[in-house]
Design a protein around this motif. Structure first.
Motif, PDB file in Angstrom:
ATOM      1  N   PHE A   1      -3.357  14.559   2.599  1.00 37.71           N
ATOM      2  CA  PHE A   1      -2.367  15.132   3.508  1.00 37.71           C
ATOM      3  C   PHE A   1      -1.995  14.131   4.604  1.00 37.71           C
ATOM      4  O   PHE A   1      -0.820  13.937   4.928  1.00 37.71           O
ATOM      5  CB  PHE A   1      -2.928  16.417   4.116  1.00 37.71           C
ATOM      6  CG  PHE A   1      -2.246  16.857   5.365  1.00 37.71           C
ATOM      7  CD1 PHE A   1      -0.958  17.373   5.333  1.00 37.71           C
ATOM      8  CD2 PHE A   1      -2.895  16.779   6.587  1.00 37.71           C
ATOM      9  CE1 PHE A   1      -0.336  17.786   6.486  1.00 37.71           C
ATOM     10  CE2 PHE A   1      -2.280  17.194   7.741  1.00 37.71           C
ATOM     11  CZ  PHE A   1      -0.991  17.696   7.695  1.00 37.71           C
ATOM     12  N   LEU A   2      -2.996  13.469   5.180  1.00 36.16           N
ATOM     13  CA  LEU A   2      -2.735  12.527   6.267  1.00 36.16           C
ATOM     14  C   LEU A   2      -1.916  11.335   5.794  1.00 36.16           C
ATOM     15  O   LEU A   2      -0.929  10.941   6.437  1.00 36.16           O
ATOM     16  CB  LEU A   2      -4.057  12.050   6.858  1.00 36.16           C
ATOM     17  CG  LEU A   2      -3.958  10.988   7.958  1.00 36.16           C
ATOM     18  CD1 LEU A   2      -3.180  11.527   9.152  1.00 36.16           C
ATOM     19  CD2 LEU A   2      -5.339  10.514   8.382  1.00 36.16           C
TER      20      LEU A   2
ATOM     21  N   LEU B   1       0.394  26.727   9.743  1.00 34.72           N
ATOM     22  CA  LEU B   1       0.216  25.304   9.441  1.00 34.72           C
ATOM     23  C   LEU B   1       1.387  24.775   8.614  1.00 34.72           C
ATOM     24  O   LEU B   1       1.876  23.656   8.836  1.00 34.72           O
ATOM     25  CB  LEU B   1      -1.096  25.120   8.682  1.00 34.72           C
ATOM     26  CG  LEU B   1      -1.567  23.687   8.442  1.00 34.72           C
ATOM     27  CD1 LEU B   1      -1.932  23.021   9.751  1.00 34.72           C
ATOM     28  CD2 LEU B   1      -2.764  23.677   7.491  1.00 34.72           C
ATOM     29  N   ALA B   2       1.849  25.578   7.662  1.00 32.17           N
ATOM     30  CA  ALA B   2       2.972  25.167   6.822  1.00 32.17           C
ATOM     31  C   ALA B   2       4.240  24.999   7.655  1.00 32.17           C
ATOM     32  O   ALA B   2       5.022  24.057   7.448  1.00 32.17           O
ATOM     33  CB  ALA B   2       3.196  26.189   5.712  1.00 32.17           C
ATOM     34  N   ARG B   3       4.486  25.901   8.608  1.00 29.85           N
ATOM     35  CA  ARG B   3       5.685  25.789   9.455  1.00 29.85           C
ATOM     36  C   ARG B   3       5.603  24.557  10.340  1.00 29.85           C
ATOM     37  O   ARG B   3       6.616  23.904  10.601  1.00 29.85           O
ATOM     38  CB  ARG B   3       5.842  27.054  10.289  1.00 29.85           C
ATOM     39  CG  ARG B   3       6.168  28.296   9.460  1.00 29.85           C
ATOM     40  CD  ARG B   3       6.296  29.527  10.346  1.00 29.85           C
ATOM     41  NE  ARG B   3       6.358  30.757   9.559  1.00 29.85           N
ATOM     42  CZ  ARG B   3       7.454  31.247   9.008  1.00 29.85           C
ATOM     43  NH1 ARG B   3       8.605  30.597   9.165  1.00 29.85           N
ATOM     44  NH2 ARG B   3       7.428  32.364   8.314  1.00 29.85           N
ATOM     45  N   GLN B   4       4.390  24.220  10.825  1.00 23.59           N
ATOM     46  CA  GLN B   4       4.234  22.993  11.603  1.00 23.59           C
ATOM     47  C   GLN B   4       4.576  21.774  10.756  1.00 23.59           C
ATOM     48  O   GLN B   4       5.248  20.839  11.219  1.00 23.59           O
ATOM     49  CB  GLN B   4       2.796  22.877  12.118  1.00 23.59           C
ATOM     50  CG  GLN B   4       2.480  23.720  13.337  1.00 23.59           C
ATOM     51  CD  GLN B   4       1.083  23.435  13.843  1.00 23.59           C
ATOM     52  OE1 GLN B   4       0.095  23.919  13.294  1.00 23.59           O
ATOM     53  NE2 GLN B   4       0.989  22.649  14.900  1.00 23.59           N
ATOM     54  N   TYR B   5       4.108  21.777   9.518  1.00 24.77           N
ATOM     55  CA  TYR B   5       4.407  20.655   8.637  1.00 24.77           C
ATOM     56  C   TYR B   5       5.900  20.561   8.350  1.00 24.77           C
ATOM     57  O   TYR B   5       6.478  19.456   8.337  1.00 24.77           O
ATOM     58  CB  TYR B   5       3.625  20.811   7.332  1.00 24.77           C
ATOM     59  CG  TYR B   5       4.059  19.829   6.266  1.00 24.77           C
ATOM     60  CD1 TYR B   5       3.699  18.493   6.333  1.00 24.77           C
ATOM     61  CD2 TYR B   5       4.858  20.243   5.202  1.00 24.77           C
ATOM     62  CE1 TYR B   5       4.111  17.590   5.367  1.00 24.77           C
ATOM     63  CE2 TYR B   5       5.269  19.354   4.227  1.00 24.77           C
ATOM     64  CZ  TYR B   5       4.898  18.031   4.326  1.00 24.77           C
ATOM     65  OH  TYR B   5       5.321  17.143   3.381  1.00 24.77           O
TER      66      TYR B   5
ATOM     67  N   LEU C   1      -0.912  26.120   0.934  1.00 26.78           N
ATOM     68  CA  LEU C   1       0.539  26.203   1.032  1.00 26.78           C
ATOM     69  C   LEU C   1       1.162  24.862   1.409  1.00 26.78           C
ATOM     70  O   LEU C   1       2.193  24.471   0.849  1.00 26.78           O
ATOM     71  CB  LEU C   1       0.913  27.279   2.058  1.00 26.78           C
ATOM     72  CG  LEU C   1       2.384  27.638   2.196  1.00 26.78           C
ATOM     73  CD1 LEU C   1       2.985  28.038   0.851  1.00 26.78           C
ATOM     74  CD2 LEU C   1       2.559  28.771   3.206  1.00 26.78           C
ATOM     75  N   GLN C   2       0.548  24.131   2.322  1.00 23.28           N
ATOM     76  CA  GLN C   2       1.134  22.861   2.779  1.00 23.28           C
ATOM     77  C   GLN C   2       1.272  21.829   1.660  1.00 23.28           C
ATOM     78  O   GLN C   2       2.332  21.203   1.517  1.00 23.28           O
ATOM     79  CB  GLN C   2       0.311  22.304   3.949  1.00 23.28           C
ATOM     80  CG  GLN C   2       0.869  21.022   4.563  1.00 23.28           C
ATOM     81  CD  GLN C   2       0.425  19.780   3.796  1.00 23.28           C
ATOM     82  OE1 GLN C   2      -0.668  19.759   3.205  1.00 23.28           O
ATOM     83  NE2 GLN C   2       1.279  18.767   3.771  1.00 23.28           N
ATOM     84  N   PRO C   3       0.246  21.597   0.819  1.00 23.26           N
ATOM     85  CA  PRO C   3       0.434  20.634  -0.271  1.00 23.26           C
ATOM     86  C   PRO C   3       1.528  21.047  -1.258  1.00 23.26           C
ATOM     87  O   PRO C   3       2.216  20.189  -1.816  1.00 23.26           O
ATOM     88  CB  PRO C   3      -0.942  20.595  -0.946  1.00 23.26           C
ATOM     89  CG  PRO C   3      -1.893  21.042   0.094  1.00 23.26           C
ATOM     90  CD  PRO C   3      -1.158  22.053   0.899  1.00 23.26           C
TER      91      PRO C   3
END
Length: 364
Positions: free
Chosen positions: A173-174, A222-226, A258-260
């Motif tokens: 992710f980073l 977290l997904a909305r931040q991404y 969700l983020q990936p």
């Protein structure tokens, strides 16, 4: 808002199950009936099965079981505070005392209905019943203890496995986020600086989460931040529709699920298209199953980034580890759209949870 209440660790670690539950009580009743069959068949001087004797012994043993369960249910929270040896000894002692009390009651009723004067207590009968109850209760307690130790070891192995998978996906992710910011530096250095600060906040939130399941509220946040971070680079080319309805905020979902998926959708679907596109995120509860679906446009020609499928494989393995073989992650294409589907069982979430599937949120 509906709440998902997971069992407390103390409840799951204690070797003595909640005997008042239907499944545990049924298991004890069946086990007691098997013991009755053995006792009746093993009695000397009796050929075949004496049904009247079977009924009497069964009545006696089942009363012992039911009275023991009735006493252990309220005592269980107190026994949980003791060590395993003391709680095991007290449980066996309780079974023996209940057996002796039932023996005394059966002796009294037998003389009362036969209309004969009470005779001195038959010590042999009391000792025999006490010894049988002690042996059987010790065997059952030992089996329950070994089962709890096995479950504890399985949870420890599962936790180690999840930590290893989590440790793999965090650097992934980073690095991908840093690549996005690197491509932004050439376009707008000030925005790249702001994006880097946002990334530090986002990665701090990622590291703050433990290795166990997260909640839907945390994952969506977290997904909305991404997505706001990616919006620095893609601007209006990136649009996201949320169709999540009325999900419980504390619905369990593996951390960084969700983020990936959104990252894959942007990298392989939105970024290669000059006009960008829309990612659709849908989530709902369906008869005890949580279903999550992501749709993103699929370019006619593959972009420069050809994924290895590491993130999807990682998510798939964590889903199976946490929710069992019924959990799945599948992908397919159709009509110029790439679709990712996730589903896993949530037995503790009410199947009748109200869900409004038509609620649409177009925030990035």
């Amino acid at each position: 808002m509906n709440k998902h209440v997971p069992p407390r660790n103390g409840d799951t670690d204690f070797f003595l199950p909640e005997l008042c539950r239907g499944e545990a009580l049924l298991g004890l009743v069946l086990l007691a009936e098997l013991l009755v069959m053995v006792l009746v068949l093993a009695e000397p001087g009796i050929s075949g099965l004496d049904w009247s004797r079977l009924a009497l012994v069964s009545f006696f043993v089942q009363w012992v079981v039911l009275l023991t369960v009735a006493l252990l249910c309220p005592l269980r929270p107190w026994l949980m505070h003791l060590n395993s040896v003391h709680s095991s000894l007290l449980t066996c002692l309780l079974v023996v005392l209940v057996t002796l009390a039932c023996t005394a009651a059966s002796q009294y009723l037998e003389h009362f209905y036969q209309g004969v004067p009470r005779e001195p207590a038959d010590t042999v009968v009391y000792l025999k019943n006490a010894l049988i109850s002690l042996i059987m209760s010790a065997i059952v307690v030992r089996v329950l203890y070994l089962q709890s130790e096995s479950r504890r070891q399985q949870r420890a192995e599962l936790q180690a496995r999840l930590q290893a998978l989590q440790a793999r996906i965090r650097p992934h992710f980073l690095f991908n986020s840093m690549n996005s910011i690197a491509s932004l530096i050439e376009l707008d250095a000030e925005q790249a600086e702001r994006a880097l600060l946002d990334l530090s906040d986002l990665f701090r939130a990622v590291l703050a989460q433990g290795d166990g399941p997260s909640s839907w509220q945390q994952e969506a946040g977290l997904a909305r931040q991404y997505l706001s971070l990616e919006h620095y680079r893609l601007a209006d080319r990136l649009q996201v529709e949320w169709h999540t309805g009325q999900l419980p905020d504390d619905l369990p979902i593996p951390h960084l699920t969700l983020q990936p998926l959104l990252e894959n959708a942007i990298l392989h679907g939105i970024q290669p298209l000059s006009a960008g596109g829309t990612i659709k995120v849908s989530a709902r509860l369906d008869n005890g199953l949580f279903r999550l679906q992501l749709e993103n446009p699929l370019p006619a020609q593959p972009g420069l980034h050809r994924g290895s499928g590491t993130a999807l494989d990682n998510i798939r393995m964590r889903l199976v580890a946490l929710f069992g073989p019924a959990a799945s992650l599948t992908t397919h294409t159709g009509d110029g759209v790439f679709i990712t589907k996730i589903q896993y069982p949530l037995p503790h979430v009410a199947a009748e949870t109200p869900v409004k599937h038509e609620s649409t949120d177009r925030r990035r």
